[in-house]
Scaffold this motif. Structure first.
Motif, mmCIF file in Angstrom:
data_model
loop_
_atom_site.group_PDB
_atom_site.id
_atom_site.type_symbol
_atom_site.label_atom_id
_atom_site.label_comp_id
_atom_site.label_asym_id
_atom_site.label_seq_id
_atom_site.Cartn_x
_atom_site.Cartn_y
_atom_site.Cartn_z
ATOM 1 N N GLN A 63 -36.873 11.585 9.074
ATOM 2 C CA GLN A 63 -35.560 11.736 8.460
ATOM 3 C C GLN A 63 -34.931 13.091 8.814
ATOM 4 O O GLN A 63 -33.725 13.184 9.044
ATOM 5 C CB GLN A 63 -35.684 11.595 6.947
ATOM 6 N N ALA A 64 -35.767 14.103 8.854
ATOM 7 C CA ALA A 64 -35.260 15.424 9.207
ATOM 8 C C ALA A 64 -34.630 15.395 10.599
ATOM 9 O O ALA A 64 -33.545 15.940 10.825
ATOM 10 C CB ALA A 64 -36.386 16.449 9.153
ATOM 11 N N ALA A 65 -35.319 14.740 11.511
ATOM 12 C CA ALA A 65 -34.783 14.637 12.868
ATOM 13 C C ALA A 65 -33.455 13.899 12.847
ATOM 14 O O ALA A 65 -32.499 14.259 13.537
ATOM 15 C CB ALA A 65 -35.778 13.909 13.766
ATOM 16 N N HIS A 66 -33.416 12.866 12.026
ATOM 17 C CA HIS A 66 -32.188 12.081 11.906
ATOM 18 C C HIS A 66 -31.022 12.956 11.458
ATOM 19 O O HIS A 66 -29.941 12.934 12.037
ATOM 20 C CB HIS A 66 -32.428 10.954 10.915
ATOM 21 N N GLU A 67 -31.269 13.741 10.425
ATOM 22 C CA GLU A 67 -30.213 14.604 9.900
ATOM 23 C C GLU A 67 -29.829 15.670 10.921
ATOM 24 O O GLU A 67 -28.671 16.058 11.040
ATOM 25 C CB GLU A 67 -30.663 15.245 8.587
ATOM 26 N N ARG A 104 -38.503 10.306 16.276
ATOM 27 C CA ARG A 104 -37.047 10.148 16.196
ATOM 28 C C ARG A 104 -36.349 10.857 17.358
ATOM 29 O O ARG A 104 -35.375 10.344 17.917
ATOM 30 C CB ARG A 104 -36.548 10.704 14.860
ATOM 31 N N LEU A 105 -36.848 12.029 17.699
ATOM 32 C CA LEU A 105 -36.212 12.782 18.771
ATOM 33 C C LEU A 105 -36.398 12.082 20.114
ATOM 34 O O LEU A 105 -35.492 12.071 20.950
ATOM 35 C CB LEU A 105 -36.798 14.195 18.834
ATOM 36 N N MET A 106 -37.565 11.491 20.301
ATOM 37 C CA MET A 106 -37.793 10.778 21.552
ATOM 38 C C MET A 106 -36.873 9.569 21.653
ATOM 39 O O MET A 106 -36.350 9.259 22.715
ATOM 40 C CB MET A 106 -39.253 10.337 21.639
ATOM 41 N N ASP A 149 -34.949 20.844 25.117
ATOM 42 C CA ASP A 149 -33.653 20.823 24.435
ATOM 43 C C ASP A 149 -33.755 21.388 23.029
ATOM 44 O O ASP A 149 -32.781 21.887 22.470
ATOM 45 C CB ASP A 149 -33.139 19.381 24.325
ATOM 46 N N LEU A 150 -34.950 21.245 22.461
ATOM 47 C CA LEU A 150 -35.140 21.680 21.077
ATOM 48 C C LEU A 150 -36.529 22.282 20.926
ATOM 49 O O LEU A 150 -37.514 21.717 21.399
ATOM 50 C CB LEU A 150 -34.990 20.480 20.122
ATOM 51 N N ALA A 151 -36.572 23.435 20.264
ATOM 52 C CA ALA A 151 -37.866 24.068 19.993
ATOM 53 C C ALA A 151 -38.358 23.645 18.624
ATOM 54 O O ALA A 151 -37.583 23.537 17.675
ATOM 55 C CB ALA A 151 -37.732 25.587 20.053
ATOM 56 N N VAL A 152 -39.647 23.382 18.520
ATOM 57 C CA VAL A 152 -40.231 22.966 17.247
ATOM 58 C C VAL A 152 -41.428 23.849 16.931
ATOM 59 O O VAL A 152 -42.287 24.084 17.777
ATOM 60 C CB VAL A 152 -40.691 21.492 17.308
ATOM 61 N N ILE A 153 -41.460 24.351 15.709
ATOM 62 C CA ILE A 153 -42.625 25.099 15.243
ATOM 63 C C ILE A 153 -43.112 24.459 13.953
ATOM 64 O O ILE A 153 -42.329 24.199 13.039
ATOM 65 C CB ILE A 153 -42.297 26.582 14.997
ATOM 66 N N GLY A 154 -44.403 24.219 13.875
ATOM 67 C CA GLY A 154 -44.986 23.597 12.692
ATOM 68 C C GLY A 154 -45.744 24.593 11.839
ATOM 69 O O GLY A 154 -45.850 25.766 12.161
ATOM 70 N N PHE A 155 -46.277 24.093 10.769
ATOM 71 C CA PHE A 155 -46.916 24.980 9.826
ATOM 72 C C PHE A 155 -48.005 24.226 9.082
ATOM 73 O O PHE A 155 -47.772 23.168 8.535
ATOM 74 C CB PHE A 155 -45.864 25.504 8.845
ATOM 75 N N ARG A 156 -49.164 24.795 9.072
ATOM 76 C CA ARG A 156 -50.312 24.249 8.351
ATOM 77 C C ARG A 156 -50.981 23.178 9.188
ATOM 78 O O ARG A 156 -50.326 22.406 9.874
ATOM 79 C CB ARG A 156 -49.913 23.676 7.000
#
Lengths: 347, 347
Positions: free
Chosen positions: A232-236, A261-263, A272-279
């Motif tokens: 959903q986050a990707a959607h928004e 979703r991004l794919m 095109d977009l940088a992603v950083i995760g956590f935990r």
DNA sequence: AATGTAGGCGGAAACGTTTTGGGATGTCAA
DNA sequence: TTGACATCCCAAAACGTTTCCGCCTACATT
């Protein structure tokens, strides 16, 4: 074999002596002790814990409350099992056992906790995922049950907790992205009622403003910390007019949904977009491109948690003279491919 | 508030009456009951479970034993948490609570179980991952503790269990592969001391022989049921002189390691080699190409397990008149891309 | 021989609750 | 007035254990 009485009768010995023999107390003849132990073994006698803990007023058991709702199960990954190892390592030293208390999905966690505490089957409790205002914290404080929490809370003033360094993570994630030229950075977070959701975003805000980037509320995406929430986050994200060039996730599992979703939308992650995760979430380790994320050792967290708890229990305080301090757990950045590009400056 | 005595003194009522009032017994004045409940609420009184269960001889708690070794944690995925939901759904009907007992990594599970049973903090136990010869089963049988197991065992003759239909899975997997032209089919399995490891391979053997394919022991790969084991299985597969065209995995998580090793070797999954997995592991859902595998509902399994247990406890037997039968749980095939090709017949 | 001391053991209290048997009170009918 | 009966409550026992206190014996010391 019913109880110690029958055992004593069979041995023609008083029950007091049998008890002392079994518990390794000093004033009992070694020959007698041998006989008692042999008979106990033979009849498979073991002391009834109800009677014992009634008398002694303690159970030597620590409870760890977990949620067993479908959603919690999906998201927990092996968080609890991981922490459990560390906890047990600490508890073993004191011959304490750990019990996991899974709160049913359809029950109010506070009611459940009350019931379990009432059972007195545990000497102390560990809770996690504390809210900014958390009734469980109030309950335990009032009931004077020793406890420790994973996550801070505003409730009940001063209590033992261990927490992850959300602030540091948000700050370092932003710093990293800014250093690579990003100016429009989105962030995901749960509701600000959860302590994590509040602190995470505040730190993010402070850091970008320090770099002269204005805070844009539309870049704060409030979704559930789950795979679905990531989707959903990707959607928004895609709906936004002026699309960000980077996004910070509050929970690694979200990356799975987000990637999907991004794919679908043809966005190239790490380009095109940088992603950083956590935990740390094991499931997310197999993503392509590999996820840059902040990791931690659940085992070590469990150890710190256990020590913090014991340091706040009268019977064990002496063992942890400086363990009473609350701990903010640092996380280590494990670089991946998901944010491995630079944004060229724009006019 | 110390106990029921203080509460009774404060109310100027006998403790017996207070007890009956709190427990909803009939012969107590409604006005009195109201006062008692109010006072209990005010002082936060809750009955001490040690005293209560000492008197009543039961705890209304069921224990679920799990292993918390590092390896078990990595592999368990959310198996236990998933089953837990189903169990609790059954137990809630009888106001039973569930406790998870995590056996420390460095302790003998049997000793641990003995200690926990001795505590009498549970009325019954659930164990899983039973061995062909399992000391826990013997222990519980001898101690006359009601229990149920996930997995059959040869120990102790007749006892309540629920098991997965390994035989059916192996058979159907082989059938499926044979129908697509495969003649050299490898299979992974744990040691044959684990019941699963024995039954799984036997069923595989019977099925291929029924199709006129000779059993080749070198195609049985005994590795651990873990991601690491999958990697190693792939490694051994590659060493084989006459390479198989398909492999059946006993545990889905293995697929992750197996995929990795095969990709390193340049093998195209779903083209050069067919892969079929077994049992649901969320982490494996994100593999590319998608894994054909046998799935199941952990929730439903938990329900069956709970019913089987209660059907074997005197106090609850009446509720489950036909629940005493042991259940072999069927699995459903979820087709994926990993085995989506046919082998052309060879001379 | 008298005294002191330590080892070893038994008896009994205590932990907090539930449950049982019976006692007190009140009401109603005979 | 008496008896039957229901209602409400109390006192005490019981659950199984640990632990305190004190007694007994044997031995050493004076």
């Amino acid at each position: 074999m019913k109880g110690i009485r029958q055992l004593a009768e069979h041995l023609d010995i008083s029950i007091g002596t049998v008890s002392r023999a079994l518990n390794g107390k000093p004033d009992v003849n070694e020959e007698t002790r041998r006989r008692v132990l042999a008979a106990a073994e033979e009849f498979g006698y073991v002391a009834n814990q109800s009677g014992r803990s009634l008398r002694q007023g303690e159970t030597k058991v620590i409870g760890l409350m977990i949620e067993s709702s479908q959603e919690a199960v999906e998201n927990a990954d092996n968080f609890f099992l991981g922490v459990t190892s560390g906890l047990q390592h600490v508890f073993a030293r004191h011959k304490l056992d750990l019990l996991m208390l899974p709160c049913p999905a359809d029950e109010d966690p506070c009611e459940y906790l009350k019931r379990m505490v009432a059972r007195r089957v545990v000497d102390a409790m560990i809770i996690s995922n504390t809210q900014r205002v958390d009734r469980r914290v109030d309950l335990l404080s009032r009931a004077k049950i020793p406890f420790a929490a994973v996550g801070r809370s505003l409730s009940a003033g001063n209590f033992p907790w261990v927490d992850l360094d959300f602030e540091g993570v948000a700050e370092r994630a932003v710093e990293r992205l800014v250093a690579r030229g990003h100016r429009r950075i989105a962030i995901t977070a749960p509701s600000s009622e959860v302590n994590l959701g509040y602190v995470f975003v505040e730190s993010y805000r402070r850091t970008i403003e320090r770099h002269g980037i204005p805070f844009d509320p539309s870049l704060v995406i409030r979704v559930k910390s789950s795979e679905q929430g990531g989707y959903q986050a990707a959607h928004e994200l895609l709906q936004l007019g002026h699309r960000p060039t980077a996004v910070i996730l509050i929970y690694e599992l979200m990356a799975i949904g987000l990637y999907r979703r991004l794919m679908e939308a043809g966005i190239r992650i790490g380009r095109d977009l940088a992603v950083i995760g956590f935990r740390d979430a094991p499931r997310a380790r197999f993503l392509q491109p590999s996820l840059s994320c902040f990791r931690m050792s659940l085992y070590d967290l469990g150890i710190a948690l256990g020590q913090t708890l014991l340091a706040n229990m009268p019977a064990y305080r002496a063992f942890y003279p400086d363990g009473g301090r609350n701990i903010v757990w640092p996380l280590e950045l494990a670089p991946g491919q998901s944010d491995a590009f630079e944004v060229e400056a724009q006019a």
